[in-house]
Design an enzyme around this catalytic site. Structure first.
Site, short mmCIF file in Angstrom:
data_model
loop_
_atom_site.label_atom_id
_atom_site.label_comp_id
_atom_site.label_asym_id
_atom_site.label_seq_id
_atom_site.Cartn_x
_atom_site.Cartn_y
_atom_site.Cartn_z
N GLY A 77 0.84 -1.18 0.00
CA GLY A 77 0.00 0.00 0.00
C GLY A 77 0.88 1.24 0.00
N GLY A 119 15.07 5.27 2.24
CA GLY A 119 13.69 4.85 2.52
C GLY A 119 12.99 5.82 3.46
N GLU A 169 9.91 4.13 7.74
CA GLU A 169 9.97 4.08 9.20
C GLU A 169 10.36 5.40 9.87
OE1 GLU A 169 12.36 0.53 8.72
OE2 GLU A 169 10.96 -0.53 10.00
#
Ligand code: MOS
Length: 722
Positions: free
Chosen positions: A473, A683, A686
């Site tokens: 998602g 990334g 997180e």
């Protein structure tokens, strides 16, 4: 390619799979249809320790539609797992019901398969289980004396580290902080609960399963059922959220695979929301002692971070909550330790930003406490102790833009309007406070493989990019399509991306914030390889970078196929790779009721090149919302006598709803990183949740003068005098 103007990479492109999703055509693991599909329901232990004495299945077996009732009494012998090593961690067998020992409440002890889900549910209720129950170890305080030092903590981080001498550093300090912070057990709750459909064809099995890491599921299933890996195909094209609980292939997936083999017909198994609290991992309670020392100007002299936490009786998992304290600031004397003890509670597992999420609450709250004692602006304290070197490894950060994030954030947020003293602003009966925190999260990058198929039909050239990656998602389909379209010079809609199939080239899957950058680097590399191969075929010279369409035409080819594995750059390991961020929260605290509202939140994130600011911002907003949940609501409460979670529905386990979320803004700070990978992308999965709880707790302190060190910050903690 960092400085090139781009057509697609870095653009806020809409999700290429958005239409499939909103029209219901994106099929999730439970949505595949097979003839004679049977339905399984798992049975959970109602005690937390001891043994199953007997399982009486007679009534269930006679119930309408029942095809199979599995328990320890009739399960076939299955290969036991090899001893765990870092290499086989994900690929060991997961045997079912091979003994009768109960490790925790909710443990799966039986499985009922029937023609319909209703019949399976009904039959499951007819099963009588008797136990030789034992006294469970549940309470944190009651068992903490059994704490031991694990060999390593999650992801192979060192259990303990020390540089300089903590005690000397504390003695030399003009100002010190010594405080204990508690974060409670929390659960992941992806929208899609873990779902599986298994279908055998002779000795070959196809498994639809909602997973973050598809590649690893294959050896685990092969080992569990003692079949060659090539006989296993795992499909996970769409996943409704993961957050760490869909990394492993567990017993809930192995049960329908076993049942399907025994019954010679396909079997589906979907965990209930209540079972999501019992068997797919959790974030454990962390008790963290922070000791920080600084000189009178605010330069850190010492930083100690000691973590106490629990694992299960039968497995060890220790969240690396101290890693953030090892690398965040310039501090000469540092000691970080992790200790763990065993409870009759299920094994904790990766939960979004394992380590950083709870660790940053302790570190960034303590930094705020230190700033208050020093009468320094908390942002200034962090800037003063910024470092270009990761002192834990001695390596330079490939890029670190924390100060830029704080500057941008302070300006956008209006940080200068913050009252330097608590209780300095109010609005009627609301106390208004501002808080900030700094954030970091490792930016790993991993090798990944991809296929590219080019086809030409006259002027119509299309591409298909395939890899065994997942899209939880998060937008993997979209960013991979953007990368391929850009590299091939094709319109976006002519690029198709196929993911989530173990038959496709392997990737490391979605986890640890390495997904998007690893997948897209592989897509970039395979597209470049194909173009180079076509150039060699065409033997033409181009005055500018040709598109894939021009190359196919020039080579007079109607198609081309390439496969490539992109490996991380050789010098990647010479640097320390982290994304950084700054969080700013405005809270309003009702002076009479103790309720906390977060009308305004801003995160400024530096994560190298942002592949798609729309999908990236969505991820960060998701992290912030969860962080607000951590700060104000989320807490899984164990019954200390019986070991079950009393918060076992989303009515009891409170998460933020739309009403709880105000104006949340995400800004990406410009950052060029030439080391992390060829795209320069880090990334963002997180970093968004990291330090959110601290920013809110710090804002609550600024509003009220009350320092809450035990999450969540529920009204009682602000009203009761301490
Ligand atoms: Mo993440 S906790 O590696 O899904």
């Amino acid at each position: 390619m960092n400085n090139r103007t781009t057509q697609f990479i870095g653009q806020p492109v809409d999700r290429v799979d958005g239409r499939l999703k909103v029209t219901g055509q994106a099929r999730y693991a439970a949505e595949f249809f097979y003839d004679r599909l049977a339905h399984g329901v798992a049975l959970s232990s109602t005690v937390a320790a001891g043994r199953v004495r007997d399982v009486d299945t007679a009534a269930a077996e006679q119930a309408p539609g029942v095809l199979l009732v599995l328990s320890h009494k009739n399960v076939p012998r299955m290969p036991l797992p090899a001893p765990e090593t870092p290499q086989n961690r994900f690929s060991r067998s997961v045997p079912l019901f091979q003994d009768t020992v109960i490790h925790h409440h909710g443990q799966l002890i039986g499985f009922v398969v029937a023609e319909t889900i209703e019949q399976a549910r009904h039959a499951a209720r007819l099963i009588e289980v008797s136990y030789d129950a034992a006294e469970p170890k549940i309470g944190f305080d009651a068992n903490v004396e059994n704490a031991y030092a694990p060999k390593t903590v999650n992801a192979g981080y060192k259990t303990d580290t020390e540089r300089g001498n903590l005690d000397e550093g504390l003695r030399a300090a003009a100002v010190t902080i010594d405080a204990v912070y508690n974060t409670p057990i929390e659960h992941h709750h992806p929208m899609e609960t873990h779902s599986t459909i298994a279908a055998w064809d002779g000795d070959r099995v196809t498994v639809h399963h909602s997973l973050q890491m598809v590649v690893e599921a294959v050896p685990a299933i092969a080992a569990t059922f003692d079949i060659p890996r090539e006989n296993v195909r795992v499909l996970s094209p769409f996943v409704g959220g993961g957050f760490g609980c869909k990394i492993l292939t567990r017993d809930n997936a192995m049960l329908p695979i076993l049942a399907a083999r025994l019954l010679k017909r396909p079997v589906k198994h979907v965990l209930t929301r209540q079972q999501m609290f019992m068997v797919v991992g959790l974030r454990q309670h962390n008790r963290q002692r922070m000791r920080i020392g600084a000189d009178a100007a605010g330069r850190l002299t010492a930083l100690g971070h000691d973590i106490l936490t629990h694992t299960s009786m039968h497995e060890e998992f220790v969240e690396q909550s101290g890693v953030i304290s090892r690398m965040m600031y310039e501090v000469p004397n540092s000691k970080v330790t992790h200790r763990v003890f065993r409870l009759n509670v299920q094994t904790p597992k990766w939960t979004r930003a394992p380590g950083e999420a709870p660790g940053s609450f302790a570190l960034e709250s303590a930094m705020d406490e230190l700033a208050a004692k020093l009468k320094l602006d908390p942002m200034e304290l962090r800037a003063m102790n910024d470092t270009g070197t990761d002192l834990d490894t001695g390596k330079p950060f490939a890029s670190r833009s924390l100060i830029e994030c704080m500057k941008i954030g302070a300006d956008r947020f209006g940080w200068s309007r913050r009252s330097p003293t608590p209780r300095g602003r109010r609005q009627g009966h609301w106390l208004v406070g501002y808080g900030m925190s700094a954030a970091s999260r490792g930016a790993p990058h991993r090798g990944a493989s991809a296929n590219l198929l080019l086809t030409r039909n006259g002027r119509d050239v299309r591409a298909v990019v395939e890899m065994c990656a997942t899209d939880l998602g998060t937008g993997s389909y979209t960013v991979i399509a953007q990368t391929a379209a850009e590299t091939l010079g094709l319109p976006l809609h002519k690029v198709e991306v196929r993911l989530g199939d173990s038959a496709l080239p392997p990737t490391p899957g979605s986890g640890g914030s390495w997904g998007a950058n690893s997948f897209c680097t592989a897509a970039l590399a395979v597209c470049e390889l194909a173009k180079q191969q076509l150039r060699d075929q065409a033997s033409l010279r181009f005055i500018r970078e040709p598109t894939a369409a021009e190359l196919l035409q020039a080579a007079q080819l109607n198609g081309w196929r390439a496969t490539h594995t992109a490996t991380p750059a050789a010098d990647m390991a010479s640097y320390s790779h982290y994304a950084f961020g700054a969080n700013f929260a405005e809270v309003w605290v009702d002076e009479d009721l103790g309720t906390v509202r977060v009308p305004r939140y801003l995160a400024v994130i530096a994560a190298g090149r942002i592949l798609n600011p729309k999908t990236a911002a969505s991820q960060v907003v998701g992290g912030i919302v969860w962080g607000i949940g951590n700060a104000l609501m989320e807490e899984s409460v164990l019954d200390a006598r019986r070991g079950h979670f009393v918060t076992r529905t989303l009515a009891d386990y409170h998460v933020p709803v739309n009403m709880d979320i105000g104006d949340v803004q995400v800004v990406f700070a410009p950052e060029t990183d030439t080391k992390v990978n060829r795209l320069g992308a880090k990334g963002v999965g997180e970093i968004g949740i990291t330090s959110v709880a601290a920013a809110i707790a710090n804002a609550v302190y600024n509003a009220t003068g009350r320092r809450v060190r035990d999450l969540p910050i529920t009204p009682d903690k602000l009203l009761i005098e301490t």
